[in-house]
Each structure stands twice: as C-alpha cells, then as structure tokens.
Design a protein around this motif. Sequence first.
Motif, PDB file in Angstrom:
ATOM      1  N   SER A  30     -16.006  29.932  47.991  1.00 39.65           N
ATOM      2  CA  SER A  30     -14.729  29.383  47.378  1.00 39.65           C
ATOM      3  C   SER A  30     -14.731  29.043  46.140  1.00 39.65           C
ATOM      4  O   SER A  30     -13.693  28.394  45.612  1.00 39.65           O
ATOM      5  N   ARG A  31     -15.803  28.521  45.507  1.00 39.23           N
ATOM      6  CA  ARG A  31     -15.811  27.688  44.220  1.00 39.23           C
ATOM      7  C   ARG A  31     -15.646  28.912  43.005  1.00 39.23           C
ATOM      8  O   ARG A  31     -15.503  28.302  42.207  1.00 39.23           O
ATOM      9  N   TYR A  32     -15.998  30.113  43.127  1.00 38.91           N
ATOM     10  CA  TYR A  32     -15.793  30.892  42.116  1.00 38.91           C
ATOM     11  C   TYR A  32     -14.484  31.587  42.073  1.00 38.91           C
ATOM     12  O   TYR A  32     -13.685  32.069  42.933  1.00 38.91           O
ATOM     13  N   ASP A  33     -13.956  31.792  40.587  1.00 38.25           N
ATOM     14  CA  ASP A  33     -13.050  32.920  40.203  1.00 38.25           C
ATOM     15  C   ASP A  33     -13.734  34.333  40.248  1.00 38.25           C
ATOM     16  O   ASP A  33     -14.916  34.367  39.851  1.00 38.25           O
ATOM     17  N   SER A  50      -8.485  40.489  39.368  1.00 38.54           N
ATOM     18  CA  SER A  50      -9.323  39.199  39.419  1.00 38.54           C
ATOM     19  C   SER A  50      -8.484  38.466  40.154  1.00 38.54           C
ATOM     20  O   SER A  50      -7.098  38.683  40.449  1.00 38.54           O
ATOM     21  N   ILE A  51      -9.220  37.425  41.102  1.00 34.32           N
ATOM     22  CA  ILE A  51      -8.448  36.441  41.860  1.00 34.32           C
ATOM     23  C   ILE A  51      -9.054  35.085  41.748  1.00 34.32           C
ATOM     24  O   ILE A  51     -10.329  34.965  41.616  1.00 34.32           O
ATOM     25  N   SER A  52      -8.304  34.177  41.357  1.00 38.33           N
ATOM     26  CA  SER A  52      -8.794  32.975  41.282  1.00 38.33           C
ATOM     27  C   SER A  52      -9.211  32.009  42.566  1.00 38.33           C
ATOM     28  O   SER A  52      -9.189  32.398  43.524  1.00 38.33           O
ATOM     29  N   THR A  53      -9.755  30.790  42.296  1.00 38.50           N
ATOM     30  CA  THR A  53     -10.099  30.000  43.490  1.00 38.50           C
ATOM     31  C   THR A  53      -8.883  29.675  44.368  1.00 38.50           C
ATOM     32  O   THR A  53      -9.020  29.301  45.463  1.00 38.50           O
ATOM     33  N   SER A  54      -7.650  29.686  43.692  1.00 36.99           N
ATOM     34  CA  SER A  54      -6.200  29.526  44.462  1.00 36.99           C
ATOM     35  C   SER A  54      -5.645  30.797  44.930  1.00 36.99           C
ATOM     36  O   SER A  54      -4.580  30.645  45.344  1.00 36.99           O
ATOM     37  N   ASP A  55      -6.641  31.826  44.770  1.00 40.51           N
ATOM     38  CA  ASP A  55      -6.094  32.943  45.534  1.00 40.51           C
ATOM     39  C   ASP A  55      -5.099  33.665  44.593  1.00 40.51           C
ATOM     40  O   ASP A  55      -3.952  34.440  45.174  1.00 40.51           O
ATOM     41  N   SER A  56      -4.775  33.290  43.329  1.00 41.42           N
ATOM     42  CA  SER A  56      -3.901  33.989  42.579  1.00 41.42           C
ATOM     43  C   SER A  56      -4.431  35.280  42.085  1.00 41.42           C
ATOM     44  O   SER A  56      -5.405  35.407  41.150  1.00 41.42           O
ATOM     45  N   PRO A  57      -3.784  36.502  42.328  1.00 40.00           N
ATOM     46  CA  PRO A  57      -4.233  37.785  41.609  1.00 40.00           C
ATOM     47  C   PRO A  57      -3.882  37.982  40.520  1.00 40.00           C
ATOM     48  O   PRO A  57      -2.508  37.560  40.059  1.00 40.00           O
ATOM     49  N   LYS A  71      -9.574  38.439  49.321  1.00 40.26           N
ATOM     50  CA  LYS A  71     -10.709  37.715  49.828  1.00 40.26           C
ATOM     51  C   LYS A  71     -10.719  37.366  51.231  1.00 40.26           C
ATOM     52  O   LYS A  71      -9.689  37.292  51.888  1.00 40.26           O
ATOM     53  N   ASP A  72     -11.632  37.507  51.786  1.00 43.29           N
ATOM     54  CA  ASP A  72     -11.914  37.019  53.320  1.00 43.29           C
ATOM     55  C   ASP A  72     -12.971  35.752  53.140  1.00 43.29           C
ATOM     56  O   ASP A  72     -14.318  36.151  53.041  1.00 43.29           O
ATOM     57  N   ASN A  73     -12.635  34.621  53.194  1.00 44.51           N
ATOM     58  CA  ASN A  73     -13.422  33.548  52.954  1.00 44.51           C
ATOM     59  C   ASN A  73     -14.342  33.323  54.303  1.00 44.51           C
ATOM     60  O   ASN A  73     -15.275  32.603  54.162  1.00 44.51           O
ATOM     61  N   THR A  74     -13.938  33.721  55.412  1.00 48.26           N
ATOM     62  CA  THR A  74     -14.700  33.714  56.566  1.00 48.26           C
ATOM     63  C   THR A  74     -15.982  34.505  56.387  1.00 48.26           C
ATOM     64  O   THR A  74     -16.976  34.362  57.202  1.00 48.26           O
ATOM     65  N   LYS A  75     -15.894  35.646  55.588  1.00 41.80           N
ATOM     66  CA  LYS A  75     -16.838  36.688  55.679  1.00 41.80           C
ATOM     67  C   LYS A  75     -17.541  36.484  54.211  1.00 41.80           C
ATOM     68  O   LYS A  75     -18.585  37.301  53.891  1.00 41.80           O
ATOM     69  N   ASN A  76     -16.989  35.708  53.266  1.00 38.70           N
ATOM     70  CA  ASN A  76     -17.763  35.441  51.808  1.00 38.70           C
ATOM     71  C   ASN A  76     -17.542  36.676  51.210  1.00 38.70           C
ATOM     72  O   ASN A  76     -18.775  37.195  50.615  1.00 38.70           O
ATOM     73  N   THR A  77     -16.600  37.559  51.470  1.00 44.32           N
ATOM     74  CA  THR A  77     -16.487  38.912  50.849  1.00 44.32           C
ATOM     75  C   THR A  77     -15.195  39.103  50.160  1.00 44.32           C
ATOM     76  O   THR A  77     -13.968  38.528  50.499  1.00 44.32           O
ATOM     77  N   LEU A  78     -15.464  39.731  49.020  1.00 39.30           N
ATOM     78  CA  LEU A  78     -14.160  40.104  48.018  1.00 39.30           C
ATOM     79  C   LEU A  78     -14.072  41.521  48.324  1.00 39.30           C
ATOM     80  O   LEU A  78     -14.780  42.553  48.253  1.00 39.30           O
TER      81      LEU A  78
END
Length: 123
Positions: A30-33, A50-57, A71-78
Amino acid sequence: QAQLEESGGGSVQAGGSLRLSCSVSGDTYSRYDMAWFRQTPGKEREAVASISTSDSPTYAESAKGRFTIAKDNTKNTLYLHMNNLRPEDTAMYYCAASPWAGQMLAASSYTIWGRGTQVTVSS
C-alpha cells in the motif's frame, strides 16, 4: 524494496480480453503508487494506466474506456483488465511502482519495474 512480477499475458484475437496481474512482494504494497506501461521494439515505453496510494486511477488516452486498473490489497496484487483489444495493443507490458510517483503517467517517475509480460493481439 518491493519486487514486482507480472503474469497473464498471452495471444488473443482483436476484440478479446485479457487480465494482467502484478504480484508485489518484499515491502508494504500500500506504500506505492503503481502503474502499467507497455513497450514495442524500437519505441519508448509508454504509460497505460496508473493508480495512486489513495486508489485514484489515471489512464492514457489509448486505454480510456477499454482498460481498467485495479488493486487487491488483500493479495498484494495489481491488475489491468483489458477489453476490446486491438492489434496496436500488442506490446510487452510492465508493472511499475514508486513510493511517490509525482507525474503518474511518466516512466521516469517509477523506480521499481517488473520483467514484463507479452500481449499479442491478432487481427
């Protein structure tokens, strides 16, 4: 720092769909753009979305209305969901990350890159 690994590329016919995945390991996701870029031989790497850390595409013009970054933050996957693919979408697709990208669609903003996954769209 994070490591990125892309998957999901392949060969499809025009009008088809693919979903690319980028697995993030080695750091707090979650730290990364984050972003997707693509490149064909002899051309510069170009932004797709692109997608920001605040989930703005943010989308490149070529991707608007056809591609979705998620993003799926539960799976650490973009992900990059690609619909209505065209032959001109054929390229190597790369996942990229940065703690703070600044210009979200500029390749120079990103410091961490995956090795890429090939997408080929036939007419």
